[in-house]
Every structure is written in structure tokens, then in C-alpha cells.
Design an enzyme around this catalytic site. Sequence first.
Site, PDB file in Angstrom:
ATOM      1  CB  CYS A 155       0.732  20.250 -11.061  1.00 56.14           C
ATOM      2  SG  CYS A 155      -0.680  20.879 -10.116  1.00 56.14           S
TER       3      CYS A 155
ATOM      4  CG  HIS B 140       6.618  21.877 -10.100  1.00 52.42           C
ATOM      5  ND1 HIS B 140       5.718  22.010 -11.133  1.00 52.42           N
ATOM      6  CD2 HIS B 140       5.867  21.574  -9.000  1.00 52.42           C
ATOM      7  CE1 HIS B 140       4.491  21.784 -10.691  1.00 52.42           C
ATOM      8  NE2 HIS B 140       4.558  21.518  -9.401  1.00 52.42           N
TER       9      HIS B 140
ATOM     10  CG  HIS C  28       1.020  25.773 -10.062  1.00 49.46           C
ATOM     11  ND1 HIS C  28       1.153  25.128 -11.277  1.00 49.46           N
ATOM     12  CD2 HIS C  28       1.160  24.819  -9.103  1.00 49.46           C
ATOM     13  CE1 HIS C  28       1.362  23.837 -11.059  1.00 49.46           C
ATOM     14  NE2 HIS C  28       1.372  23.628  -9.756  1.00 49.46           N
TER      15      HIS C  28
END
Lengths: 396, 264
Positions: A162, A292, A326
Site C-alpha cells: 500500500c 494513511h 483503501h
Amino acid sequence: MNPLWLSHFTATSSIGRGLEQTLAALRERRTGLAPCAFDTVELATFTGEVAGVDEVQLPAHLARFDCRNNRLAQLGLMQDGFAGAVHEAIAKYGAQRIGVFIGTSTSGILQTELAYRQRDAETGALPVDFIYGTTHNTFSVADFTRCYFGLTGPAVVVSSACSSSAKVFASARRMMKAGLIEAAVVGGVDSLCLTTLYGFNSLGLLSGQACRPYDAERNGLSIGEAAAFALLEHPPKNLCSDAVLLLGTGESSDAYHMSSPHPDGLGARMAMQDALNMAGLAPSDIDYINLHGTATLSNDAAEGLAVAALFGNGTPCSSTKGATGHTLGAAGGLEAVICALALQNGLLPAGLNTQQADSSLDYLLENREQPVARVLSNSFGFGGTNCSLIFGRADH
Amino acid sequence: MTLSAYIEGIGLLGPGLTGWSGSQAMLTGQRPCQPDKTVLPSPALLPAAERRRSGAIVKLTLAVGLEAINAAGLNAADLACVFSASGGDGENCHAICEMLATDDRQISPTRFHNSVHNTAAGYWSIATGAMSSASVLCAFDASFGAGLLEALSQVVADDARVVMLACDTAYPEPLNSARPINDAFGIALVLSPVQSEQALAKISVSLTDARADLLEDATLESLRASIPAARGLPLLCAVAMRNDACMVLDYLGDTRLSVAITPC
């Protein structure tokens, strides 16, 4: 570092195709998350699916690349005149002087997941029309982008889970500084697949609700998909005042655990500090942090500690994953574009779905409209990989 | 534009090639290469739990990386890392796809976190304690060249000492038929911006469209052509010969790498 100019950029995610729709969704605080209806998935979770990906048709000469991930890539490249800007850059610099750096975590793995449902009953062989290299392989989205534009310079996929499409900015910066290329197409593309949906489910990290980053009652993430791109060039002498510049990059590794962050956010803090050092900025110079903020218990706790240790509690921050989900390997690129929109439009986007922030940070529950000069974006991932980027307006 | 660095340490593991120092006779043509199956050592540096979970790509990465760094007399925690692989953990990928094609899709958490392309990079940092940056790359058949260009860019742009690791392992069937890589192969290079005592050779790289050089030894040439990480073998042969040498390495289609080696 010598700043680099994001001369063009674009993003396509569940909140919109292109910049105009994306900005409108942020302004209207609209989420793209909905109960998961992807493929044959039977999980009680929300996803941020991009509408119309299945209808995208690749050009005939690129048919070998046909898979959901490359369709999403093409859909992204077609927005905001981005493809035209790349063609102009080719005319200016030459096809071998432009690099391609794309972040993805799963690339076209869905194509192989589907192929495994159609194995020959006797031999176990995959169907004859399955092409591994241009679909499943991690590189296929950068290869597709390269072939889509006819570029002949360096091309690579960065695949560090990620943090992937944040780290493409760092790799492109280095190759431009080293002088091997004059410009770079950077971006992130990741699409829904069963590996990530059932995988995060196996770790108990999928929320049954639309994810609530930094909320006291957060209980996991919602997976999304996105394609985001930027064209990086050395800045000319005269830039528009609202031109967006890459000012610093910071990267680190946790050296701690494969799927849990360092509990104190040590690696995250190092990445943010390195980005500030490279930009020659102090924490107080940053007007907004795009966190994040995955809405897992451990990520938000560790990141919150790292941000507080470096910035104190006064810097406005939010995670935009309550809107987009996400988007994994595309998250760094997507959130870089959201940061660019924040800078150009004086908008600090609220974190959606969050009711009570479980943090001492100035976590934005409402949008704020104010001048924004410099922003920091965090992207962290499995394997303990961390990347922070700093962007700023040209008039500061 | 030419990018240059000094090679301070080399790691090598592949069929019949058991380490850089043990492979010199094969690389210089003094002894034929016998392509015995690659032997992957158990990663002693990893904690027991991680060691049990580590697949071939992790074992290969740790083995070649540590060989290169030990040869250079350096500490892994001090080096930035570039990991380039044309695929990830093939066995693990097959197991996941097989399970997702059944009615019971409950893949295990370990399988999932080992499915990311940066699995080897993650285990590397846990094993060595390296908190430095790690670039984790894939460029399919061009992965060796992509890793080399990223590593040289770090050396030149950031004045950094870097370890570059190019590693590939095999998929089981049915994926192996779609992507035939038949054994594990890895190369690691420690690259430095300055010439130190341990420097083996200077390397200079630029882009070219000239044709790639082939290797004279049929076994080595077969490895070079069939495993992406082995596209770097001509470079290693040149360093082993200890002569000035120029060669062209395969990279991306008609875009290739012109490489000059000068012994130190």
C-alpha cells in the site's frame, strides 16, 4: 531537493472520474463506498468500486493487455486531457526520455483467479486464451501504460503493497535527478480482486460498515479501486501561482512485522521526517496531512502516535479513505492527487464516516476552506514499508 | 546519459552456481557449468516463526543479499535496498488462486501477507534490522535491468550505497506453463558512489538499442535466456574475467542497457 512540477494529474476512483467529479465529491462530502457487489464475493463488507470499468475497451493492438486492472488504467488515462499531455511531452522530450513508474499491489491477478475457475478437468491446465505476462504479472500495468503511449524509456512497476504509488514519486525523482530521463509518468492503479477481499477478511481487517478512519469505534477497512496519474517535469522559470510541486519524499522500513505496523509508528515517523528534511521544511510549515488512515485499529493508532510525535496536535489532518476506500497500491497516487486538489482549491477535506476521533490530533470532521501552501501525504503497507510525500504550491 | 558506480560485493545463486566466489571457474569458462537444481539455504537470520513462513523467494533473496554484503564487509542495516523480481512467491500465489476457485475461499492470513510482491523485502528488513528505504520493483522479463537502473539512480542522485537484488523463483503448474521459469536464480550487487578498498569493478550503464550479447557457454546462455534475473549474467562474467569489457544486456524490448566494466 529541486522541486518537480506535477504539470498534469488526474484521478479516477469510486468518488468520480477525473478531477472535477473528485473535487465535487470532496466538497459535497460524498462517499463512494457501498455494500460489496463485486463478482461472486459473499462478504458483508463495503467496497469503493469504480463504475463502468467492465465496459472499457482497450485498443485492438493492445488486446493482449485486456483485464480489469488495465481497463481501469485506461479509464484513468482518458480523463482530464492526461493522455494528450503525455503526447505533448513525447513531442518535447522524445519517447526514450520519459520514464513510466506505476504502483500496484495486485495488478491483473483477477485474470488468474478467474482462469483457475476454468481449469481443464483432466489436465488442470489453464484456459488457452489466458495470457499471464500482460495481465496477471505485476508489471503489466506499467507495460500497458508504456505501450499505450509508445514510450521507449525506462519503465517499472513499484509493488510494495500500500505504499507502492507513493514510492513511484521517489523513484521518478531519483531517475530525473540522475539525468536518465527528463520527465516521468507516475501513478497508481489497483483494482478489486478476490485475493485482497478474502485476504483482508482472513486477517479480520475488513469492516462490516463503511470504514471509519481514526474513529473510536473503527473496526477495519473498506477496499476500493482507483487509477491516478501525474506527469512530472522539471519546473520552468515561470509557473502559475497554483502550480503543484513535489517538494520532498521520505521512505523507510519498519523491520518489525509482515502485517502489523511498528506499534509506536517508528518507521512512519522516520519517513515523515526524511520527507521534511528533503524539502527543507519544519513540521510547522505543513498545513494539512493526508493520513494513511486505513481504519484498522493498529494502523491508525501507530500512525497517530507518529504524527503527534513529530507535528504535535495542531496540524489539520484526515484520511480520505472514508470516501474512496483503501485503494491499496493506488492509494499513494490517488491521495497525491487529492493533496494537489487541496492545494489548488484551498480545501482541507474532512474524513468521512468518522463520528468521534480517537486521537488528540486535529482530525477534520468537517471540510475547511482556507489557503493551503504545503501538504504531506502518508502511505504505509504490509512488510513494514513507509513513504511520505510533501507537495506545495508554486507561490510559496 | 551514463550512470556509474563501484561494485563492492556480489551474491549469486542459481542452477549449478553456488555463490559468487564458488562460481568463478564457470563464469570465466575454465570449468563447464553443470545446471544442478538450485539449493536454497535456510534463512538462519530470521526468527523461527518467520523462517517457517518463508518461501523460496525469501530464502533466495536473503542468501544472495547477505553474500554480497558480507563480501563487501558492510552491515545490511546501513544500505538502501532495491528488490527486483519478475514474480513473487509462486507456490503461495498458486495456493491462493486454487483456494479462491473453490467454494471455501478462506485463505490463511499468512498466505495473504506472503502474497504481496514485497514479501522478500519485508522479511529482509526483519532479518537484518534494516530500516532504510526499500524499492520493490517488477518489470517482467526486464526486471534485472529495472533493478540496476533504480539502484544506479540512487547511487548517482542521492550519493547512497545500495544493495540491488534481482531474484526469480518458479511457479508450480498450471502457472508454470503460462510462465515457464524452471528454477530459482538470484544476483545481488552492492553498489557505491565512491571507490573504496573493497571495490571490485566500476560499472557504467546507459540506454542503447544495440543487440544484446549472448553467452558462449550453452548452459549459462540457456539460464540467461530463460530466467529474467539471469539477464545480468554477462555482467558477472565480465567482472569475473577481470578485464575491461563492454556488453549489451537485455532490458525492455528494443530498449537495452549498454554496460561497461572496468576492474579496480
